[in-house]
Enzyme design. Structure first.
Site, PDB file in Angstrom:
ATOM      1  N   ARG A   1      -9.680  -7.813   4.127  1.00 36.73           N
ATOM      2  CA  ARG A   1      -8.512  -7.402   4.740  1.00 36.73           C
ATOM      3  C   ARG A   1      -8.558  -5.913   4.795  1.00 36.73           C
ATOM      4  O   ARG A   1      -8.398  -5.430   5.990  1.00 36.73           O
ATOM      5  CB  ARG A   1      -7.197  -8.039   4.201  1.00 36.73           C
ATOM      6  CG  ARG A   1      -5.692  -7.613   4.956  1.00 36.73           C
ATOM      7  CD  ARG A   1      -4.782  -8.169   4.297  1.00 36.73           C
ATOM      8  NE  ARG A   1      -3.446  -8.142   4.715  1.00 36.73           N
ATOM      9  CZ  ARG A   1      -2.540  -6.993   4.561  1.00 36.73           C
ATOM     10  NH1 ARG A   1      -2.853  -6.064   3.590  1.00 36.73           N
ATOM     11  NH2 ARG A   1      -1.435  -7.029   5.197  1.00 36.73           N
TER      12      ARG A   1
ATOM     13  N   GLN B   1       0.508 -11.803  10.177  1.00 35.32           N
ATOM     14  CA  GLN B   1       1.128 -10.766   9.458  1.00 35.32           C
ATOM     15  C   GLN B   1       0.361  -9.383   9.852  1.00 35.32           C
ATOM     16  O   GLN B   1       0.560  -8.324   9.862  1.00 35.32           O
ATOM     17  CB  GLN B   1       1.091 -10.936   8.123  1.00 35.32           C
ATOM     18  CG  GLN B   1       1.955  -9.840   7.226  1.00 35.32           C
ATOM     19  CD  GLN B   1       0.840  -9.621   5.947  1.00 35.32           C
ATOM     20  OE1 GLN B   1      -0.089  -9.349   5.890  1.00 35.32           O
ATOM     21  NE2 GLN B   1       1.606  -9.731   4.641  1.00 35.32           N
TER      22      GLN B   1
ATOM     23  N   GLN C   1       0.877  -1.159  -0.046  1.00 36.60           N
ATOM     24  CA  GLN C   1      -0.013   0.111  -0.103  1.00 36.60           C
ATOM     25  C   GLN C   1       0.895   1.127   0.142  1.00 36.60           C
ATOM     26  O   GLN C   1       1.803   1.187   0.717  1.00 36.60           O
ATOM     27  CB  GLN C   1      -1.004   0.029   1.238  1.00 36.60           C
ATOM     28  CG  GLN C   1      -2.219   0.824   0.994  1.00 36.60           C
ATOM     29  CD  GLN C   1      -2.980   0.601   1.963  1.00 36.60           C
ATOM     30  OE1 GLN C   1      -3.255  -0.696   2.216  1.00 36.60           O
ATOM     31  NE2 GLN C   1      -4.088   1.385   2.340  1.00 36.60           N
TER      32      GLN C   1
ATOM     33  N   SER D   1       3.663  -6.567   2.634  1.00 32.63           N
ATOM     34  CA  SER D   1       2.352  -6.315   3.305  1.00 32.63           C
ATOM     35  C   SER D   1       1.334  -7.009   2.349  1.00 32.63           C
ATOM     36  O   SER D   1       1.362  -8.043   2.106  1.00 32.63           O
ATOM     37  CB  SER D   1       2.135  -4.843   3.843  1.00 32.63           C
ATOM     38  OG  SER D   1       0.703  -4.875   4.635  1.00 32.63           O
ATOM     39  N   LEU D   2       0.482  -6.280   1.873  1.00 30.77           N
ATOM     40  CA  LEU D   2      -0.564  -6.712   0.997  1.00 30.77           C
ATOM     41  C   LEU D   2       0.149  -7.645   0.032  1.00 30.77           C
ATOM     42  O   LEU D   2      -0.332  -8.369  -0.746  1.00 30.77           O
ATOM     43  CB  LEU D   2      -1.492  -5.802   0.585  1.00 30.77           C
ATOM     44  CG  LEU D   2      -1.018  -4.959  -0.650  1.00 30.77           C
ATOM     45  CD1 LEU D   2      -1.658  -5.293  -1.923  1.00 30.77           C
ATOM     46  CD2 LEU D   2      -1.947  -3.342  -0.508  1.00 30.77           C
TER      47      LEU D   2
ATOM     48  N   HIS E   1      -0.100  -3.199  11.316  1.00 33.11           N
ATOM     49  CA  HIS E   1       0.772  -4.083  11.710  1.00 33.11           C
ATOM     50  C   HIS E   1       1.124  -3.774  13.270  1.00 33.11           C
ATOM     51  O   HIS E   1       2.527  -3.710  13.401  1.00 33.11           O
ATOM     52  CB  HIS E   1       2.084  -3.992  10.752  1.00 33.11           C
ATOM     53  CG  HIS E   1       1.720  -4.378   9.423  1.00 33.11           C
ATOM     54  ND1 HIS E   1       1.516  -5.672   9.166  1.00 33.11           N
ATOM     55  CD2 HIS E   1       1.522  -3.883   8.179  1.00 33.11           C
ATOM     56  CE1 HIS E   1       1.181  -6.043   7.915  1.00 33.11           C
ATOM     57  NE2 HIS E   1       1.124  -4.710   7.155  1.00 33.11           N
TER      58      HIS E   1
END
Length: 312
Positions: free
Chosen positions: A117, A250, A9, A92-93, A201
């Site tokens: 998510r 995660q 992102q 991440s994503l 996170h």
């Protein structure tokens, strides 16, 4: 050996992937399938003129994945499949993009998981109660100490370990504000709040982790065609049960990008190809290990040049 890496992102931009979709029917089919999976025209948002709409977490996450998978579809048309990589990884994503590229998830399931998510991460913490901040010019240990000192009973954690001089903090707004002051006092070149809508996170994301645990239980995961270097352990995994567990971890866990790059380099990777929007990961990699070559692939010209290099 090479790795294919997938952005997270913040890499999104209006119009990303449009030229690719116009040049490659297979790339257009990726965007169409994501639209169908979500039951709405996310492609209209990606190729529209409302950056705020694209930046919404629940849109940005599947949009970035779709763009990366469209690049992979175009590369396949040019004779480059996922087997051209020894490892895949994502920020991440981007880990979901990597898993979809390696056929651990179906494209439709990945789109729906990322929509869920994004919504769950946004809903986990009321707006204003959480924050994130980038700290530049301090190493990981120093930033970890700053976070611990700033917490004072609140949540303040290192969310992203991006490169030797860039770490990201996440947690309760007051604690992150304290951390910004402490980081500057500790010698940071810059410590500044990030324009994000939630504290990703960190422990505050536990409600979102619970949502994703259920969502992932309901989705089939295959062994990936190429091992995936997972964010939270910074090493390759290929067992579907382990992948499911790590994706839940995660949500609240640290994105160990620097450690992931170092692990891949130590395991023979000399080239990292950034698949999709932006070049942020390539910049991080150059600061982590100058010996690793990087290249970004998004436009039709990028795809053709990459195919020429990878098919040589």
């Amino acid at each position: 050996m090479r790795a294919f890496i997938f952005p997270g992102q913040g890499a999104q931009s209006l119009g990303m992937g449009r030229a690719l979709a116009e040049a490659y029917p297979s790339a257009k089919a990726v965007f169409d399938e994501v639209d169908d999976a979500l039951g709405e025209k996310l492609s209209d948002v990606i190729w529209g003129d409302d950056l705020d709409a694209l930046t919404l977490t629940q849109n940005a996450q599947p949009a970035l994945m779709a763009t990366s998978l469209a690049v992979m579809a175009a590369l396949k048309d040019e004779g480059v499949g996922i087997e051209a990589a020894g490892f895949v990884a994502g920020h991440s994503l981007g880990e979901y993009s990597a898993l979809a590229a390696a056929a651990a998830f179906s494209l439709a399931d990945t789109a729906r998981l990322l929509r869920k998510r994004g919504e769950a991460m946004q809903a986990a913490v009321p707006v204003g109660q959480g924050a994130m901040a980038a700290v530049l010019g301090l190493d990981f240990d120093a930033v970890t100490s700053v976070a611990a000192e700033a917490a004072q009973g609140d949540v303040c954690q290192v969310a992203n370990q991006n490169d030797p001089t860039q770490n990201v903090l996440s947690g309760d707004t007051a604690a992150v504000e304290r951390a910004i002051v402490l980081a500057k006092e500790a010698g940071a070149k810059r410590a500044l709040p990030l324009p994000v809508s939630a504290p990703f996170h960190c422990a505050l994301m536990q409600p979102a982790a619970d949502v994703m645990a259920q969502a992932l239980e309901d989705v089939s995961i295959s062994a990936p065609a190429v091992p995936v270097v997972a964010n939270v352990v910074a090493q390759a995994v290929d067992d579907p049960t382990r992948i499911r567990t790590l994706l839940v971890e995660q949500v609240t866990g640290q994105v160990r990008w620097m450690s992931s790059v170092e692990w891949m380099a130590a395991n023979g990777v000399t080239e990292m190809w950034e698949i999709g929007a932006g070049k942020a990961l390539s910049g991080m990699i150059r600061r982590i290990n100058k010996e690793v070559a990087t290249r970004a692939v998004l436009s039709p010209d990028d795809v053709k040049a990459a195919a020429d290099a990878l098919n040589a």
